[in-house]
Design a protein around this motif. Structure first.
Motif, mmCIF file in Angstrom:
data_model
loop_
_atom_site.group_PDB
_atom_site.id
_atom_site.type_symbol
_atom_site.label_atom_id
_atom_site.label_comp_id
_atom_site.label_asym_id
_atom_site.label_seq_id
_atom_site.Cartn_x
_atom_site.Cartn_y
_atom_site.Cartn_z
ATOM 1 N N GLU A 189 43.156 41.992 18.066
ATOM 2 C CA GLU A 189 41.782 42.021 18.337
ATOM 3 C C GLU A 189 41.365 40.719 18.870
ATOM 4 N N ASP A 190 41.779 39.724 18.310
ATOM 5 C CA ASP A 190 41.606 38.515 18.549
ATOM 6 C C ASP A 190 42.297 37.879 19.947
ATOM 7 N N ALA A 191 43.374 38.498 19.855
ATOM 8 C CA ALA A 191 44.229 38.322 20.980
ATOM 9 C C ALA A 191 43.691 38.754 22.215
ATOM 10 N N LYS A 192 43.490 40.013 22.159
ATOM 11 C CA LYS A 192 42.605 40.585 23.281
ATOM 12 C C LYS A 192 41.416 39.996 23.668
ATOM 13 N N VAL A 193 40.507 39.680 22.768
ATOM 14 C CA VAL A 193 39.334 38.754 23.249
ATOM 15 C C VAL A 193 39.799 37.374 24.035
ATOM 16 N N ALA A 194 40.899 36.854 23.234
ATOM 17 C CA ALA A 194 41.330 35.333 23.989
ATOM 18 C C ALA A 194 41.681 35.872 25.328
ATOM 19 N N VAL A 195 42.395 36.752 25.691
ATOM 20 C CA VAL A 195 42.832 37.424 26.942
ATOM 21 C C VAL A 195 41.531 37.626 27.954
ATOM 22 N N ARG A 196 40.671 38.099 27.460
ATOM 23 C CA ARG A 196 39.368 38.561 28.289
ATOM 24 C C ARG A 196 38.605 37.098 28.381
ATOM 25 N N MET A 197 38.566 36.455 27.543
ATOM 26 C CA MET A 197 37.696 35.024 27.697
ATOM 27 C C MET A 197 38.540 34.216 28.760
ATOM 28 N N GLY A 198 39.824 34.143 28.939
ATOM 29 C CA GLY A 198 40.689 33.654 29.914
ATOM 30 C C GLY A 198 40.117 34.369 31.330
ATOM 31 N N ARG A 199 39.990 35.498 31.429
ATOM 32 C CA ARG A 199 39.501 36.357 32.520
ATOM 33 C C ARG A 199 38.215 35.729 32.751
ATOM 34 N N ARG A 200 37.346 35.661 32.032
ATOM 35 C CA ARG A 200 36.035 35.371 32.121
ATOM 36 C C ARG A 200 35.774 33.901 32.889
ATOM 37 N N ASP A 201 36.621 32.962 32.343
ATOM 38 C CA ASP A 201 36.802 31.554 32.575
ATOM 39 C C ASP A 201 37.313 31.624 33.933
ATOM 40 N N ALA A 202 38.444 32.312 34.485
ATOM 41 C CA ALA A 202 38.867 32.362 35.823
ATOM 42 C C ALA A 202 37.935 32.730 36.752
ATOM 43 N N ASN A 203 37.322 33.875 36.350
ATOM 44 C CA ASN A 203 36.390 34.436 37.401
ATOM 45 C C ASN A 203 35.148 33.659 37.466
ATOM 46 N N GLU A 204 34.649 32.795 36.628
ATOM 47 C CA GLU A 204 33.608 32.018 36.703
ATOM 48 C C GLU A 204 34.147 30.674 37.726
ATOM 49 N N MET A 205 35.382 30.301 37.629
ATOM 50 C CA MET A 205 35.997 29.175 38.444
ATOM 51 C C MET A 205 35.770 29.948 39.839
ATOM 52 N N LEU A 206 36.211 31.068 40.182
ATOM 53 C CA LEU A 206 36.228 31.693 41.517
ATOM 54 C C LEU A 206 34.748 31.799 41.825
ATOM 55 N N LYS A 207 33.702 32.144 41.189
ATOM 56 C CA LYS A 207 32.333 32.023 41.678
ATOM 57 C C LYS A 207 31.949 30.557 41.935
ATOM 58 N N LYS A 208 32.439 29.737 41.213
ATOM 59 C CA LYS A 208 32.027 28.395 41.535
ATOM 60 C C LYS A 208 32.556 27.973 42.819
ATOM 61 N N ALA A 209 33.857 28.278 43.135
ATOM 62 C CA ALA A 209 34.557 27.838 44.479
ATOM 63 C C ALA A 209 34.000 28.767 45.603
ATOM 64 N N LEU A 210 33.488 29.760 45.344
ATOM 65 C CA LEU A 210 33.036 30.718 46.350
ATOM 66 C C LEU A 210 31.602 30.239 46.734
ATOM 67 N N LYS A 211 30.870 29.651 45.631
ATOM 68 C CA LYS A 211 29.593 28.958 45.940
ATOM 69 C C LYS A 211 29.543 27.746 46.494
ATOM 70 N N ASP A 212 30.649 27.040 46.214
ATOM 71 C CA ASP A 212 30.956 25.574 47.129
ATOM 72 C C ASP A 212 31.594 25.966 48.181
ATOM 73 N N LYS A 213 31.931 27.125 48.801
ATOM 74 C CA LYS A 213 32.623 27.483 49.929
ATOM 75 C C LYS A 213 33.937 26.928 50.199
ATOM 76 N N ALA A 214 34.398 26.876 49.194
ATOM 77 C CA ALA A 214 35.872 26.342 48.864
ATOM 78 C C ALA A 214 36.681 27.560 49.475
ATOM 79 N N ILE A 215 36.409 28.813 48.986
ATOM 80 C CA ILE A 215 37.503 30.021 49.135
ATOM 81 C C ILE A 215 36.334 31.194 50.126
ATOM 82 N N SER A 216 37.006 32.028 50.796
ATOM 83 C CA SER A 216 36.241 32.986 51.401
ATOM 84 C C SER A 216 35.877 33.854 50.570
ATOM 85 N N GLU A 217 35.173 34.901 50.930
ATOM 86 C CA GLU A 217 34.689 36.198 50.095
ATOM 87 C C GLU A 217 35.994 37.254 49.993
#
Length: 105
Positions: free
Chosen positions: A42-70
């Motif tokens: 369960e701890d390993a699954k949480v770690a994987v999900r945290m990685g997903r969350r962090d990656a999605n946050e980076m994508l949102k930031k890049a989208l907000k900064d207009k570094a990537i398209s929708e």
């Protein structure tokens, strides 16, 4: 420290050597090990999900900064989700194999 660790080991000190008596693997001990395995899984699954969350946050930031398209954002989110699913599946498979191995006499 060994006694407090709740490993079921009892150290014996004869003055020169410290011996550890390893408890037999009875059914109750195996069930405890499976329970500990599930906690680690369960701890390993949480770690994987945290990685997903962090990656999605980076994508949102890049989208907000207009570094990537929708479109790139959606594609990347789908790729991240696929990777997350793959790793969760791997963790589950390893967990099932380990539980089977532990419970085998």
């Amino acid at each position: 420290a060994i006694i407090k660790s709740d490993l079921g080991m009892s150290p014996i000190n004869d003055g020169k050597v410290i011996r550890l008596k390893v408890p037999d693997l009875n059914e109750q001990r195996r069930k405890e090990m499976v329970k500990n395995t599930k906690k680690v899984v369960e701890d390993a699954k949480v770690a994987v999900r945290m990685g997903r969350r962090d990656a999605n946050e980076m994508l949102k930031k890049a989208l907000k900064d207009k570094a990537i398209s929708e479109d790139d954002n959606k594609r990347a989110e789908q790729d991240i989700q696929k990777m997350t699913d793959q790793y969760i599946e791997k963790v589950d498979k390893i967990s099932a194999d380990k539980e089977k191995e532990i419970m085998t006499i």
